[in-house]
Design a protein around this motif. Sequence first.
Motif, PDB file in Angstrom:
ATOM      1  N   ALA A   1       0.834  -1.205   0.000  1.00 56.20           N
ATOM      2  CA  ALA A   1       0.000   0.000   0.000  1.00 56.20           C
ATOM      3  C   ALA A   1       0.871   1.259   0.000  1.00 56.20           C
ATOM      4  O   ALA A   1       0.578   2.230  -0.709  1.00 56.20           O
ATOM      5  CB  ALA A   1      -0.924  -0.004   1.220  1.00 56.20           C
ATOM      6  N   SER A   2       1.959   1.235   0.778  1.00 52.80           N
ATOM      7  CA  SER A   2       2.841   2.404   0.841  1.00 52.80           C
ATOM      8  C   SER A   2       3.584   2.611  -0.472  1.00 52.80           C
ATOM      9  O   SER A   2       4.001   3.730  -0.780  1.00 52.80           O
ATOM     10  CB  SER A   2       3.835   2.250   1.993  1.00 52.80           C
ATOM     11  N   VAL A   3       3.769   1.545  -1.245  1.00 55.33           N
ATOM     12  CA  VAL A   3       4.428   1.648  -2.550  1.00 55.33           C
ATOM     13  C   VAL A   3       3.450   2.091  -3.630  1.00 55.33           C
ATOM     14  O   VAL A   3       3.772   2.917  -4.493  1.00 55.33           O
ATOM     15  CB  VAL A   3       5.063   0.289  -2.921  1.00 55.33           C
ATOM     16  N   LEU A   4       2.245   1.527  -3.593  1.00 50.55           N
ATOM     17  CA  LEU A   4       1.251   1.847  -4.626  1.00 50.55           C
ATOM     18  C   LEU A   4       0.717   3.268  -4.494  1.00 50.55           C
ATOM     19  O   LEU A   4       0.296   3.875  -5.493  1.00 50.55           O
ATOM     20  CB  LEU A   4       0.095   0.849  -4.544  1.00 50.55           C
ATOM     21  N   THR A   5       0.733   3.818  -3.283  1.00 45.42           N
ATOM     22  CA  THR A   5       0.233   5.183  -3.086  1.00 45.42           C
ATOM     23  C   THR A   5       1.016   6.214  -3.890  1.00 45.42           C
ATOM     24  O   THR A   5       0.414   7.003  -4.636  1.00 45.42           O
ATOM     25  CB  THR A   5       0.241   5.547  -1.589  1.00 45.42           C
ATOM     26  N   PRO A   6       2.357   6.266  -3.812  1.00 46.32           N
ATOM     27  CA  PRO A   6       3.072   7.229  -4.641  1.00 46.32           C
ATOM     28  C   PRO A   6       2.952   6.944  -6.134  1.00 46.32           C
ATOM     29  O   PRO A   6       2.952   7.870  -6.955  1.00 46.32           O
ATOM     30  CB  PRO A   6       4.528   7.105  -4.166  1.00 46.32           C
ATOM     31  N   LEU A   7       2.830   5.669  -6.494  1.00 47.65           N
ATOM     32  CA  LEU A   7       2.664   5.352  -7.914  1.00 47.65           C
ATOM     33  C   LEU A   7       1.324   5.862  -8.432  1.00 47.65           C
ATOM     34  O   LEU A   7       1.226   6.357  -9.568  1.00 47.65           O
ATOM     35  CB  LEU A   7       2.786   3.840  -8.128  1.00 47.65           C
ATOM     36  N   ALA A   8       0.281   5.752  -7.601  1.00 45.19           N
ATOM     37  CA  ALA A   8      -1.028   6.280  -7.999  1.00 45.19           C
ATOM     38  C   ALA A   8      -0.975   7.800  -8.120  1.00 45.19           C
ATOM     39  O   ALA A   8      -1.523   8.375  -9.068  1.00 45.19           O
ATOM     40  CB  ALA A   8      -2.079   5.860  -6.972  1.00 45.19           C
ATOM     41  N   LYS A   9      -0.305   8.460  -7.173  1.00 44.30           N
ATOM     42  CA  LYS A   9      -0.154   9.917  -7.245  1.00 44.30           C
ATOM     43  C   LYS A   9       0.601  10.316  -8.506  1.00 44.30           C
ATOM     44  O   LYS A   9       0.263  11.307  -9.168  1.00 44.30           O
ATOM     45  CB  LYS A   9       0.592  10.430  -6.016  1.00 44.30           C
ATOM     46  N   SER A  10       1.622   9.530  -8.863  1.00 44.59           N
ATOM     47  CA  SER A  10       2.399   9.821 -10.059  1.00 44.59           C
ATOM     48  C   SER A  10       1.545   9.684 -11.310  1.00 44.59           C
ATOM     49  O   SER A  10       1.607  10.522 -12.226  1.00 44.59           O
ATOM     50  CB  SER A  10       3.600   8.873 -10.142  1.00 44.59           C
TER      51      SER A  10
ATOM     52  N   ALA B   1       9.460  -4.891   4.180  1.00 47.24           N
ATOM     53  CA  ALA B   1       8.188  -4.174   4.096  1.00 47.24           C
ATOM     54  C   ALA B   1       8.072  -3.157   5.225  1.00 47.24           C
ATOM     55  O   ALA B   1       7.642  -2.017   5.016  1.00 47.24           O
ATOM     56  CB  ALA B   1       7.022  -5.163   4.145  1.00 47.24           C
ATOM     57  N   ARG B   2       8.472  -3.555   6.434  1.00 45.82           N
ATOM     58  CA  ARG B   2       8.442  -2.633   7.570  1.00 45.82           C
ATOM     59  C   ARG B   2       9.348  -1.431   7.307  1.00 45.82           C
ATOM     60  O   ARG B   2       8.967  -0.280   7.567  1.00 45.82           O
ATOM     61  CB  ARG B   2       8.880  -3.337   8.855  1.00 45.82           C
ATOM     62  N   ALA B   3      10.564  -1.709   6.807  1.00 44.40           N
ATOM     63  CA  ALA B   3      11.508  -0.619   6.544  1.00 44.40           C
ATOM     64  C   ALA B   3      10.962   0.331   5.490  1.00 44.40           C
ATOM     65  O   ALA B   3      11.090   1.558   5.600  1.00 44.40           O
ATOM     66  CB  ALA B   3      12.847  -1.203   6.091  1.00 44.40           C
ATOM     67  N   VAL B   4      10.324  -0.211   4.471  1.00 51.93           N
ATOM     68  CA  VAL B   4       9.757   0.617   3.403  1.00 51.93           C
ATOM     69  C   VAL B   4       8.632   1.494   3.931  1.00 51.93           C
ATOM     70  O   VAL B   4       8.546   2.689   3.608  1.00 51.93           O
ATOM     71  CB  VAL B   4       9.260  -0.290   2.251  1.00 51.93           C
ATOM     72  N   ILE B   5       7.766   0.928   4.743  1.00 55.82           N
ATOM     73  CA  ILE B   5       6.643   1.704   5.283  1.00 55.82           C
ATOM     74  C   ILE B   5       7.141   2.919   6.051  1.00 55.82           C
ATOM     75  O   ILE B   5       6.692   4.057   5.821  1.00 55.82           O
ATOM     76  CB  ILE B   5       5.780   0.817   6.205  1.00 55.82           C
TER      77      ILE B   5
ATOM     78  N   ALA C   1      11.224   2.140  -3.752  1.00 56.65           N
ATOM     79  CA  ALA C   1      10.766   1.434  -2.548  1.00 56.65           C
ATOM     80  C   ALA C   1      10.231   0.051  -2.892  1.00 56.65           C
ATOM     81  O   ALA C   1      10.484  -0.918  -2.166  1.00 56.65           O
ATOM     82  CB  ALA C   1       9.699   2.262  -1.842  1.00 56.65           C
ATOM     83  N   GLY C   2       9.501  -0.054  -3.988  1.00 55.79           N
ATOM     84  CA  GLY C   2       8.952  -1.344  -4.390  1.00 55.79           C
ATOM     85  C   GLY C   2      10.039  -2.353  -4.713  1.00 55.79           C
ATOM     86  O   GLY C   2       9.964  -3.522  -4.318  1.00 55.79           O
ATOM     87  N   CYS C   3      11.066  -1.915  -5.430  1.00 58.91           N
ATOM     88  CA  CYS C   3      12.169  -2.819  -5.778  1.00 58.91           C
ATOM     89  C   CYS C   3      12.966  -3.229  -4.544  1.00 58.91           C
ATOM     90  O   CYS C   3      13.409  -4.370  -4.442  1.00 58.91           O
ATOM     91  CB  CYS C   3      13.083  -2.159  -6.813  1.00 58.91           C
TER      92      CYS C   3
END
Length: 294
Positions: A72-81, A157-161, A188-190
Motif C-alpha cells: 500500500a505504501s508503494v502503490l500510493t506514490p505510484l497512484a499519485k504519479s 516491508a516494515r523498513a519501506v513503510i 521502494a517497491g524494488c
Amino acid sequence: MYTLTPHSRLSTAPAAFRLRRPCRATIATRPSTTSPHQTDDTPMKPTNVAIDDPTSLRSTWSHRAWVASGFASVLTPLAKSAVAAADSGSVFEPLLAAYAGYVLADLASGVFHWAVDNYGGPSTPVFGSQIEAFQGHHRWPWTITRREFANNLHPLARAVIFTVLPIEALLDVMEAGAAAHAFVGICAGCVMLSQQFHAWAHEKARRVPRAVAALQAAGVLVSRQMHGAHHRPPYNINYCIVSGAWNGVLDEYKVFEAMEMILFFRFAVRPRSWSEPRPEWREEEEEAEEAAAL
C-alpha cells in the motif's frame, strides 16, 4: 594504490601498516578506538531453520499485514504519479524517474548486502537478526526458496513503510510532481521485493515462473548464474540482488574493497571477507531426499 587480494588485502601495504599475523575475520558491533584486535568476537551459530524449525519459514498473519501495508505504501506514490502525469499530459519524466528508482534500488541492495555480510553481529542494534540470518544464508542458501512470500518480505516491508510515509508527506507539502512520486514508488517497491528476486536467483530453473525466467535472462532481474558467483569464495563480489546491473562496475573498480580499507584504517574494523571462509560460511548442499520430496 594498494593491490587488493581476496585473502589478505593488506599484503602489499607499507611495512608500517602490515599486521604481524594474517588477517582474521572478526565480528565487530562497534568501532574500536584503540587497537585493530579489540573487536567483538561474539560467535554466530546459524541454524538451518528449514530442518530444525520448518515452521519459522511460514508466513504469519503479522507478516502478511506488514507486506500488505508495504504494498500500500508503494502503490500510493505510484497512484499519485499516474494522476499527476495524466493531468500534465507528460509521461516521459515519471518514466525516467521510475527507471532511476529501479537503478538506485539495485545499488542500495548491494550496499546493504555488503554491510551485513561483512560487519556487525547478533548483538548489533536493529540489524543483528538480519546479520545472523545472512550468515545462515551463506551456509544454507537454498533455504530462502522455502520461505513463504510474506515471511521472506516482511522485514523489508516494515523498513519501506517507515521510510516512504514521511518522504511522501514531505513531497505532498512541497507539491512535488509525477516524477518524484514515481521515483519513490519504484525504488521502494524494488527494495521491498529484492528478497523475492534474491529467492528466485536461488531457485532451480524448472521452478521459476516463466515470466521471471525471461526477466532474469533479459537482465531485468538478477539471475541465478550472476548471484551464484557471490556464494563462491572469497564471497566478496556480486552483492546487488535487484537486477545485478551494478555488480560489474562495483567489482571492476573494487568499490567495496576500497570502502573496507577506509573503514579498517579509520576504525580498525576488519570485514569478514578478508579471511578464509569461517565454518558458518561453507555451503552445505540441500539433502537429496529433501530436494526430491519438494
